[in-house]
Design a protein around this motif. Sequence first.
Motif, PDB file in Angstrom:
ATOM      1  N   LEU A 186      44.121  50.999  65.057  1.00 32.34           N
ATOM      2  CA  LEU A 186      43.225  52.114  65.270  1.00 32.34           C
ATOM      3  C   LEU A 186      41.995  51.995  64.382  1.00 32.34           C
ATOM      4  O   LEU A 186      40.868  52.280  64.785  1.00 32.34           O
ATOM      5  CB  LEU A 186      43.939  53.433  64.980  1.00 32.34           C
ATOM      6  N   GLN A 187      42.223  51.532  63.147  1.00 36.80           N
ATOM      7  CA  GLN A 187      41.104  51.400  62.220  1.00 36.80           C
ATOM      8  C   GLN A 187      40.117  50.347  62.693  1.00 36.80           C
ATOM      9  O   GLN A 187      38.899  50.527  62.605  1.00 36.80           O
ATOM     10  CB  GLN A 187      41.638  51.042  60.821  1.00 36.80           C
ATOM     11  N   SER A 188      40.684  49.227  63.218  1.00 34.40           N
ATOM     12  CA  SER A 188      39.788  48.166  63.712  1.00 34.40           C
ATOM     13  C   SER A 188      38.990  48.653  64.921  1.00 34.40           C
ATOM     14  O   SER A 188      37.788  48.385  65.051  1.00 34.40           O
ATOM     15  CB  SER A 188      40.606  46.919  64.063  1.00 34.40           C
ATOM     16  N   GLN A 189      39.696  49.391  65.793  1.00 37.42           N
ATOM     17  CA  GLN A 189      38.990  49.933  66.960  1.00 37.42           C
ATOM     18  C   GLN A 189      37.919  50.933  66.526  1.00 37.42           C
ATOM     19  O   GLN A 189      36.789  50.932  67.036  1.00 37.42           O
ATOM     20  CB  GLN A 189      39.993  50.604  67.909  1.00 37.42           C
ATOM     21  N   GLY A 190      38.296  51.800  65.566  1.00 42.48           N
ATOM     22  CA  GLY A 190      37.321  52.799  65.103  1.00 42.48           C
ATOM     23  C   GLY A 190      36.135  52.139  64.425  1.00 42.48           C
ATOM     24  O   GLY A 190      34.999  52.578  64.559  1.00 42.48           O
TER      25      GLY A 190
ATOM     26  N   GLY B  26      30.507  50.912  64.519  1.00 44.39           N
ATOM     27  CA  GLY B  26      29.446  49.927  64.317  1.00 44.39           C
ATOM     28  C   GLY B  26      28.383  50.012  65.422  1.00 44.39           C
ATOM     29  O   GLY B  26      27.195  49.953  65.149  1.00 44.39           O
ATOM     30  N   SER B  27      28.819  50.156  66.667  1.00 44.51           N
ATOM     31  CA  SER B  27      27.861  50.250  67.793  1.00 44.51           C
ATOM     32  C   SER B  27      27.057  51.530  67.685  1.00 44.51           C
ATOM     33  O   SER B  27      25.836  51.544  67.944  1.00 44.51           O
ATOM     34  CB  SER B  27      28.624  50.187  69.137  1.00 44.51           C
ATOM     35  N   GLN B  28      27.678  52.633  67.321  1.00 44.08           N
ATOM     36  CA  GLN B  28      26.954  53.901  67.171  1.00 44.08           C
ATOM     37  C   GLN B  28      25.941  53.806  66.049  1.00 44.08           C
ATOM     38  O   GLN B  28      24.840  54.352  66.119  1.00 44.08           O
ATOM     39  CB  GLN B  28      27.943  55.049  66.908  1.00 44.08           C
ATOM     40  N   THR B  29      26.326  53.118  64.975  1.00 44.87           N
ATOM     41  CA  THR B  29      25.403  52.972  63.833  1.00 44.87           C
ATOM     42  C   THR B  29      24.150  52.192  64.256  1.00 44.87           C
ATOM     43  O   THR B  29      23.008  52.527  63.875  1.00 44.87           O
ATOM     44  CB  THR B  29      26.119  52.249  62.691  1.00 44.87           C
TER      45      THR B  29
END
Length: 480
Positions: free
Chosen positions: A418-422, A427-430
């Motif tokens: 979950l952490q890797s997915q989050g 990252g894309s939102q940033t």
Amino acid sequence: MEKAYWLFSLCLPCSVEDQEQPGEGCRTVPLAGHVGFDSLPDQLVNKSVSQGFCFNILCVGETGLGKSTLMDTLFNTKFEGEPATHTQPGVQLRSNTYDLQESNVGLKLTIVSTVGFGDQINKEDSYKPIVEFIDAQFEAYLQEELKIRRVLHTYHDSRIHACLYFIAPTGHSLKSLDLVTMKKLDSKVNIIPIIAKSDAISKSELTKFKIKITSELVSNGVQIYQFPTDDESVAEINGTMNAHLPFAVIGSTEELKIGNKMMKARQYPWGTVQVENEAHCDFVKLREMLIRVNMDDLREQTHSRHYELYRRCKLEEMGFKDTDPDSKPFSLQETYEAKRNEFLGELQKKEEEMRQMFVQRVKEKEAELKEAEKELHEKFDRLKKLHQDEKKKLEDKKKSLDDEVNAFKQRKTAAELLQSQGSQAGGSQTLKRDKEKKNQWKVASLFPSGGYFLSKGFKFSNFLSLCASPKNYNKSESSL
């Protein structure tokens, strides 16, 4: 030559019955002439003089009564020796041997003194070292006699011939220590009681003291040495001297000039006491009786009476007897065999007793070991069961811990996923936000003070609203 008749006992052959009674079957016959055996006394004298003599004196008495001084005075010499102190833990016997020579007669003199006698608080056993010493000398002589190859003619006889018992001049009565000690010694040695330092009491007190001592010795059954009266040559003087016992003596090695002679004496502020003056003390009587008249009798009494008593008691303890139950003489071989058989029988009996005792102890030990083994087995079973229970509990606990670890690993894996997915989504939102922000700065740079508005935290949408109304924008800018 005049015919001389010499009488002697001629022992004729006799039967066994006659041999049991010596003297019977012998008759006296005259001699036709001189034979020569009348020189036997001279032969004995010459032999005895060549071999020399020995004499042993035991001095018993409390420390400080003048035992050493009296010995020096008796033998007119100075014996070497260290003075005793009153700090001895027990009674000790100190023996010194000296070789003396008078004319052509040699004397090996042994003086044994009791060191520390009467100095202890508890005097109950003070006599024991003395008795043990006397018995030890008897035992040494007996062992020499029992040897196969004896050398008694060269053996140094250390048996005590005379015991000079020194009595303190109290003037009252004998101490209990004196009575007990003399009673223990009277069957082992010739006791001659003497009152030491008799110049410490008056003449009248001394006379009463002598009577009191004699009465106490008789009432307590103490046997002192009596000078022999069976020999006519000394019967009169010995009988007289027996009445003077105990002797009141004074010792001194100091010589003083009295008149025209040098004499042994003691000098006092009130006068002089002469050692060899019979009006002053009994020293001369003691010297006459002990050395000049009865020295040989003291030696003989020691051997024939005291030593024989010790020897008889010892041999009886060993099983030797003069006659058997049938009143027949015992032979040494028969006595030895009987004693040997008795000893072997006792030895076998003791061996059997020890064997039975050993077997009994082994059985008891085996029972104890079996009981201990049983207890150990029971304890082992308890510990084994306890170990199994503990092992089962640990296995169950381990299983539950393993389940928890597996569950934790699963949750950890899910959380990491979950952490890797989050992190990927974040990252894309940033990137998108950075891109929008960059575009906003580009737009704002087209307006004066646009960057300042954004840097102060104005939202881009609000900034656009201001830009759409120039009036409001100017107002806002003028306020900045």
